[in-house]
Scaffold this motif. Structure first.
Motif, mmCIF file in Angstrom:
data_model
loop_
_atom_site.group_PDB
_atom_site.id
_atom_site.type_symbol
_atom_site.label_atom_id
_atom_site.label_comp_id
_atom_site.label_asym_id
_atom_site.label_seq_id
_atom_site.Cartn_x
_atom_site.Cartn_y
_atom_site.Cartn_z
ATOM 1 N N LEU A 329 24.327 -9.396 17.305
ATOM 2 C CA LEU A 329 24.426 -10.005 18.631
ATOM 3 C C LEU A 329 24.226 -8.970 19.732
ATOM 4 C CD1 LEU A 329 27.427 -12.432 18.043
ATOM 5 C CD2 LEU A 329 25.133 -13.107 18.782
ATOM 6 N N LEU A 333 21.069 -8.987 22.308
ATOM 7 C CA LEU A 333 21.316 -9.008 23.749
ATOM 8 C C LEU A 333 20.479 -7.945 24.450
ATOM 9 C CD1 LEU A 333 23.178 -10.056 26.136
ATOM 10 C CD2 LEU A 333 24.606 -8.066 25.637
ATOM 11 N N TRP A 341 26.112 -13.541 27.116
ATOM 12 C CA TRP A 341 26.072 -14.666 26.179
ATOM 13 C C TRP A 341 26.768 -15.877 26.793
ATOM 14 C CZ3 TRP A 341 28.429 -9.989 24.232
ATOM 15 C CH2 TRP A 341 27.604 -9.220 23.402
ATOM 16 N N CYS A 358 31.118 -12.205 19.707
ATOM 17 C CA CYS A 358 30.600 -11.564 20.914
ATOM 18 C C CYS A 358 31.600 -10.536 21.449
ATOM 19 C CB CYS A 358 30.285 -12.603 21.987
ATOM 20 S SG CYS A 358 28.873 -13.658 21.607
ATOM 21 N N THR A 476 23.240 -21.056 31.478
ATOM 22 C CA THR A 476 22.557 -19.937 30.839
ATOM 23 C C THR A 476 21.438 -19.410 31.727
ATOM 24 O OG1 THR A 476 23.044 -20.804 28.639
ATOM 25 C CG2 THR A 476 21.224 -19.247 28.815
ATOM 26 N N LEU A 484 23.972 -19.446 22.839
ATOM 27 C CA LEU A 484 24.165 -19.315 21.399
ATOM 28 C C LEU A 484 24.473 -20.672 20.784
ATOM 29 C CD1 LEU A 484 26.301 -16.040 21.335
ATOM 30 C CD2 LEU A 484 23.815 -16.298 21.260
#
Length: 676
Positions: A329, A333, A341, A358, A476, A484
């Motif tokens: 993750l 990123l 996230w 996360c 987002t 996610l």
């Protein structure tokens, strides 16, 4: 006393990120020179990146790799370095390792055995190199040997097994042994899977013993290209003894694992054990003076979290899952240059697990790199540059949104809020019931009747899940972050997910892990935690709940395992049916053995029948899932592991055979026995 200081150089690369990859390699070489390393091995295809996919077909990929190689060569003064790259010869592409010594290319060894199962598709891009063959490659004014080559430097013979070469029965090391090899280098790009490190350790140790040689194995690191995770596994062995083992799941760009090998000890093994010896016509000799070094004590020591015995693994799988997916993750990123996230946090197990992962990515990266090192690694994210704690970073990087309807309970809302508060994530609680009602009103008006739970159950459930997606995507996009997806592998197997609802996202972190393990892992993370130190107490709420979609009215008391089947049973049926390719009848025989005294035969029959039917009709969903991380060797991702037709016969004949078998067994009044 002939002592040689060697090292495996772990690098975190990105496909086609030429300058970044080159700088990581050069940084690794310079650090090796500072530590007086004489021989450095870097991973497979480390110049280009392993996951270039069909860009390996592009001539420019191989040409640019050679350009990068020429720059790297200039940084190899006083050291021997092996570095991996794609190589084009006679319009064919090969997976090669280049050996450089003291700023001169000495030759290229090409991989003989190509990985072509599961996540690997090497035969699509590369040609296997024929054993014993050798040719020349002209680069500029000079020609260099290429092929099945042994290098000899100051009387020390160096050979290669490139990744898959070591995993086959008739491995190239056997031929190297016959030619009096001293050191075998294994540059690898070996995907992470649970407990796979123990298999690697065996072939490294056995290879060094059987071939009477020193064996240097080094793997890539991190989430390189999206799906595959590399753990940075590095091991150095000598004559059957593991000398050192390196750090796994690091957040660094590169690092070294070093050891001192004793040539005299190797030669003694060779004298005592070598049965035959033959000279090689493919030996490339060059001058190189290995420096005199003082003896050091090699210490084979695993990290504290890895010290469990392979026979009593304890929580190794839980540790590996947390560390692998958190690193993946983090890399996803930064390599996508996203600002954080976003997780649609329902208060259930799946979204809670992803939120926790996360947070662990931040926690583990800060523990290794420090706050300043963490911020430097994500220097493009301006909003975190004033943060001074993990909690502050969590608030800036993790956004949770709880989207309730009239069917949502206070239990799940409290579970979501409790976790977000414990981890200090940014948390939004919004009510979407009016949006659901507006959609219902539009369709009711269009079709001229009211929607009802008796006749429209699935439709009414799905609209709630789908309505959540636009809000999550909007948030987002506002944050320029990564959304996610929250579906797990058990849901993927039976299609218990709403397309464009809980499947929405750019990456699906837990689509490779089953729900039965995931629930266990959440309890472990609350109570035991990584290394016995890093726990998340905010998981207490979700760990006290039964998994539920909360899409039916609250009085229906919806429970996932009642909609489907118990998750432990679903997991075992999936393993038998999909991983082991057993028929429904064989699955029933196995399930009766495995769940004797736990579930009735009728329950097993209904569950197996439901699984095969749902599996068959929901392949289209698996085709549309966001890319997932590969964590074990029975993945369901149709683009990288488990292919199945979108349209099929649905196992009708096979299910009929299972029912006939069960009826006959019942009529004879006997229990079935395992028969395969």
């Amino acid at each position: 006393m002939n002592l040689i200081k060697v090292a495996g150089g772990v690098v975190n690369q990105t496909p086609l990120a030429w300058e970044t990859n080159k700088q990581n390699i050069i940084g690794c070489i310079e650090e090796a020179i500072e530590q007086d390393i004489s021989l450095l091995c870097l991973p497979e295809l480390s110049i280009s990146g392993y996951g270039c996919e069909d860009m390996f077909f592009a001539p420019g990929t191989c040409e640019t790799a050679l350009e990068m190689l020429e720059d790297i060569v200039n940084h190899t003064s006083g050291i021997i370095v092996s570095v991996g790259l794609p190589l084009m010869i006679n319009n064919r592409v090969y997976n090669a390792a280049c050996l450089i010594a003291n700023k001169q290319i000495r030759g290229f060894v090409c991989k003989k055995n190509l990985a072509n199962n599961g996540v690997h598709y090497e035969t699509r891009w590369f040609q296997p190199w024929p054993a014993g063959e050798r040719t020349e490659l002209k680069i500029g004014e000079f020609s260099y040997p290429v092929g099945d080559i042994i290098f000899e430097a100051d009387g020390v013979k160096i050979g290669f097994e490139i990744c898959e070469d070591a995993w086959i029965a008739n491995r190239p090391g056997r031929d190297l042994y016959q030619q009096g090899i001293d050191i075998i280098l294994n540059p690898s790009a070996s995907h992470f899977a649970f407990l796979k490190t123990y298999t690697r350790e065996r072939f490294v140790q056995d290879g060094s013993r059987a071939f009477g040689a020193a064996y240097l194995y080094v793997n890539l690191l991190g989430n390189e290209a999206g799906r595959i995770i590399f753990d940075g596994d590095t091991m150095i062995a000598q004559a059957g003894e593991i000398l050192v083992s390196g750090t796994r799941f690091s957040y660094k760009d590169y690092y070294l694992t070093t050891a001192v090998i004793d040539l005299n000890k190797l030669r003694l093994e060779q004298i005592q054990n070598r049965l035959t010896f033959r000279s090689s016509t493919n030996t490339v000799s060059f001058l190189y003076s290995f420096p005199e070094i003082t003896p050091v004590k090699n210490v084979y020591e695993l990290e504290s979290w890895e010290t469990s015995s392979p026979l009593h693994i304890g929580f190794q799988k839980e540790e590996e899952f947390a560390r692998a997916v958190s690193l993946a993750l983090f890399d996803y990123l930064r390599k996508s240059r996203s600002q954080g996230w976003v997780i649609s946090l329902s208060g259930g197990a799946d979204s809670s697990a992803i939120t926790a992962l996360c947070y662990l990515a931040i926690e583990m990266a800060v523990r290794e790199l420090g706050i300043e090192g963490f911020k430097k690694k994500l220097s493009y994210i301006k909003k975190i540059q004033d943060c001074q704690t993990v909690q502050e970073l969590s608030n800036k990087l993790i956004t949770n949104i709880y989207q309730g309807t009239q069917n949502s309970s206070s239990d799940t809302r409290n579970s979501a809020a409790s976790l977000a508060n414990d981890l200090n994530t940014t948390f939004y609680d919004i009510d979407i019931n009016n949006i659901v009602e507006e959609y219902k009103a539009l369709i009711q008006k269009a079709i001229g009747r009211d929607l009802d739970w008796e006749t429209d159950d699935i439709a009414l459930q799905n609209i709630q899940a789908r309505v959540r997606s636009p809000s999550a995507w909007l948030l987002t996009n506002v944050e320029n972050a990564l959304l996610l997806s929250t579906s797990n592998r058990s849901e993927a197997a039976v299609g218990y997910a709403t397309m464009d609802g809980d499947t929405s996202g750019s990456i699906s972190p837990i689509a490779g892990i089953d729900k039965h393990f995931l629930r266990h892992w959440l309890r472990w993370l609350e109570n035991t935690g990584l290394g016995g130190e890093v726990t998340i107490k905010g998981l207490n709420g979700v760990n006290s709940l039964q998994p539920t979609a909360e899409l039916r009215p609250l009085e229906a008391k919806q429970v996932d395992e009642e909609d489907l089947m118990p998750y432990d049973l679903l997991n075992e049926i999936e393993n038998a049916a999909i991983r082991d390719k057993k028929s429904p009848k064989e699955c029933l025989i196995f399930m009766e053995l495995h769940f004797a005294g736990i579930y009735s035969r009728e329950k097993l029959i209904l569950s197996i029948e439901r699984f095969f039917k749902l599996w068959s009709r929901n392949q289209w969903k698996r085709e549309r899932y966001a890319p997932s991380f590969h964590v074990d060797d029975h993945n369901l991702d149709p683009r990288s592991w488990c292919r199945f037709p979108i349209l099929s016969g649905g196992f009708e004949k096979e299910l009929e055979e299972m029912r006939d078998y069960a009826e006959n067994a019942k009529g004879k009044g006997r229990k079935s026995k395992i028969g395969f």
